[in-house]
Motif scaffolding. Structure first.
Motif, PDB file in Angstrom:
ATOM      1  N   LEU A 164       4.217  -5.312  -5.222  1.00  8.59           N
ATOM      2  CA  LEU A 164       3.146  -6.207  -5.678  1.00  8.59           C
ATOM      3  C   LEU A 164       3.374  -6.628  -7.127  1.00  8.59           C
ATOM      4  CD1 LEU A 164       0.144  -4.351  -3.994  1.00  8.59           C
ATOM      5  CD2 LEU A 164       1.208  -6.492  -3.238  1.00  8.59           C
TER       6      LEU A 164
ATOM      7  N   LYS B 285       3.061 -11.112  -0.616  1.00  9.22           N
ATOM      8  CA  LYS B 285       1.755 -11.680  -0.978  1.00  9.22           C
ATOM      9  C   LYS B 285       0.722 -10.586  -1.240  1.00  9.22           C
ATOM     10  CE  LYS B 285       0.672 -14.367   2.519  1.00  9.22           C
ATOM     11  NZ  LYS B 285       1.783 -14.206   3.484  1.00  9.22           N
ATOM     12  N   ASN B 286       0.700  -9.606  -0.341  1.00  9.94           N
ATOM     13  CA  ASN B 286      -0.376  -8.608  -0.405  1.00  9.94           C
ATOM     14  C   ASN B 286       0.018  -7.352   0.381  1.00  9.94           C
ATOM     15  OD1 ASN B 286      -0.617  -9.345   2.330  1.00  9.94           O
ATOM     16  ND2 ASN B 286      -1.984 -11.029   1.772  1.00  9.94           N
ATOM     17  N   ARG B 287      -0.885  -6.384   0.346  1.00  7.42           N
ATOM     18  CA  ARG B 287      -0.618  -5.112   1.029  1.00  7.42           C
ATOM     19  C   ARG B 287      -0.491  -5.286   2.544  1.00  7.42           C
ATOM     20  NH1 ARG B 287      -1.196  -0.523  -2.339  1.00  7.42           N
ATOM     21  NH2 ARG B 287      -2.211  -1.094  -4.296  1.00  7.42           N
TER      22      ARG B 287
ATOM     23  N   ASP C 148       5.004   0.500  -2.688  1.00 10.17           N
ATOM     24  CA  ASP C 148       4.175  -0.679  -2.412  1.00 10.17           C
ATOM     25  C   ASP C 148       3.741  -1.381  -3.702  1.00 10.17           C
ATOM     26  OD1 ASP C 148       4.412   0.421   0.097  1.00 10.17           O
ATOM     27  OD2 ASP C 148       2.335  -0.013   0.661  1.00 10.17           O
ATOM     28  N   GLU C 149       3.322  -0.590  -4.674  1.00  4.52           N
ATOM     29  CA  GLU C 149       2.841  -1.202  -5.916  1.00  4.52           C
ATOM     30  C   GLU C 149       3.965  -1.943  -6.631  1.00  4.52           C
ATOM     31  OE1 GLU C 149       1.742   1.908  -5.023  1.00  4.52           O
ATOM     32  OE2 GLU C 149      -0.258   1.158  -4.511  1.00  4.52           O
TER      33      GLU C 149
ATOM     34  N   ASP D   6       1.022  -7.624   4.087  1.00  2.00           N
ATOM     35  CA  ASP D   6       2.416  -7.969   4.395  1.00  2.00           C
ATOM     36  C   ASP D   6       3.301  -6.718   4.371  1.00  2.00           C
ATOM     37  OD1 ASP D   6       1.919 -10.592   4.838  1.00  2.00           O
ATOM     38  OD2 ASP D   6       2.888 -11.350   3.015  1.00  2.00           O
TER      39      ASP D   6
ATOM     40  N   ASN E 129       5.868  -9.127  -7.297  1.00  7.25           N
ATOM     41  CA  ASN E 129       5.395 -10.346  -6.637  1.00  7.25           C
ATOM     42  C   ASN E 129       6.346 -10.824  -5.531  1.00  7.25           C
ATOM     43  OD1 ASN E 129       3.441 -12.290  -6.304  1.00  7.25           O
ATOM     44  ND2 ASN E 129       4.393 -13.731  -7.740  1.00  7.25           N
TER      45      ASN E 129
END
Ligand code: TMP
Ligand code: ASP
Length: 237
Positions: A138, A144-146, A134-135, A148, A141
């Motif tokens: 992010l 958008k965010n966790r 997940d990181e 999603d 990019n």
């Protein structure tokens, strides 16, 4: 709806623009590739079979409440689809250990997993589609965010919960599969690309015979005869 310009050619499909700027034509190719396209092949009629299989499965998923890019089929090997911006994540869902999972973690081939395993791979051929967490998503990019990422995980699991019993009813084990999602003009996350024996693993429930692209990857037989069998079982009354 007429094809206009070739917008993009991938390994399995060509995408064309149409008169409507929100719609594209997706044409399924007969080409087969594996191992980051180092192995190449072709079987006439394969594209048509994948188009038919994918259409059936997308229609089933739509009926069960999964939003997809599919508008309608146009002919034997093309679909009219909504234009989306593809999220460059391959969402892989696994029920039984095989392929890269057995190699990476040493889990014995054929082990039934104690839970539905969802993995993310970064869709980048030059990097060989690496496994990411997940990181990483992010940091890169690409979402958008966790929330999603959670949505992608939930969609992968939901698709599995629909397809696994559907195939079990047809004497096929859904071993694992890969799906891709895109964002439409209104920001909705839609299932895109395809779901076919090029992107799933199917084993016959009785014999464990492989009825998917592993036949090509491993050089163990023609794919077309197996894909025909998968389509026949999908269409069973
Ligand atoms: P893997 O075991 O090689 O990681 O594959 C997992 C699933 O994802 C399998 O059903 C095949 C599918 N897949 C693709 O559709 N495209 C790919 O590029 C890869 C590597 C796997
Ligand atoms: N990534 C592989 C390819 O290059 C596809 C696969 O093995 O499924 O085509």
């Amino acid at each position: 709806m007429q094809k206009k310009e070739l917008l993009y050619e991938g390994k399995g499909k060509k995408l064309y623009t149409t008169d409507d700027k929100e719609l594209l034509i997706s044409e399924f190719k007969d080409d087969l590739t594996a191992f980051n396209a180092q192995k190449k092949g072709n079987e006439k009629g394969k594209g048509e079979l994948n188009c038919k299989i994918s259409t059936q499965l997308f229609n089933l998923l739509t009926k069960e409440g999964v939003q997809t890019h599919l508008v309608k089929t146009l002919d034997d090997n093309s679909q009219l689809v909504k234009k989306v911006s593809i999220i460059p994540i391959e969402v892989v869902v696994r029920n039984i250990a095989t392929g890269s999972l057995t190699k990476r973690l040493g889990i014995k081939e054929g082990t039934v997993l104690p839970l539905t395993l969802v993995e993310f791979y970064y869709k980048d051929d030059a990097l060989g589609d690496p496994l990411i967490n997940d990181e990483h998503c992010l940091v890169l990019n690409i979402v958008k965010n966790r929330a999603d990422l959670q949505k992608l995980r939930e969609l992968g699991t939901k698709i599995n919960d629909i397809l696994k019993p559907f195939f079990a009813d047809r004497d096929l084990k859904l071993v694992d599969f890969k799906v891709e999602f895109g964002v439409d003009k209104d920001g909705n996350i839609l299932l895109a690309d395809e779901i076919s024996p090029d992107s799933c693993r199917f084993w016959d429930a009785t014999t464990n015979e492989k009825l998917d692209k592993d036949r090509f990857r491993q050089g163990i037989g023609e794919v077309k005869v197996a894909y025909e069998e998968v389509l026949k079982r999908i269409l069973k009354a």
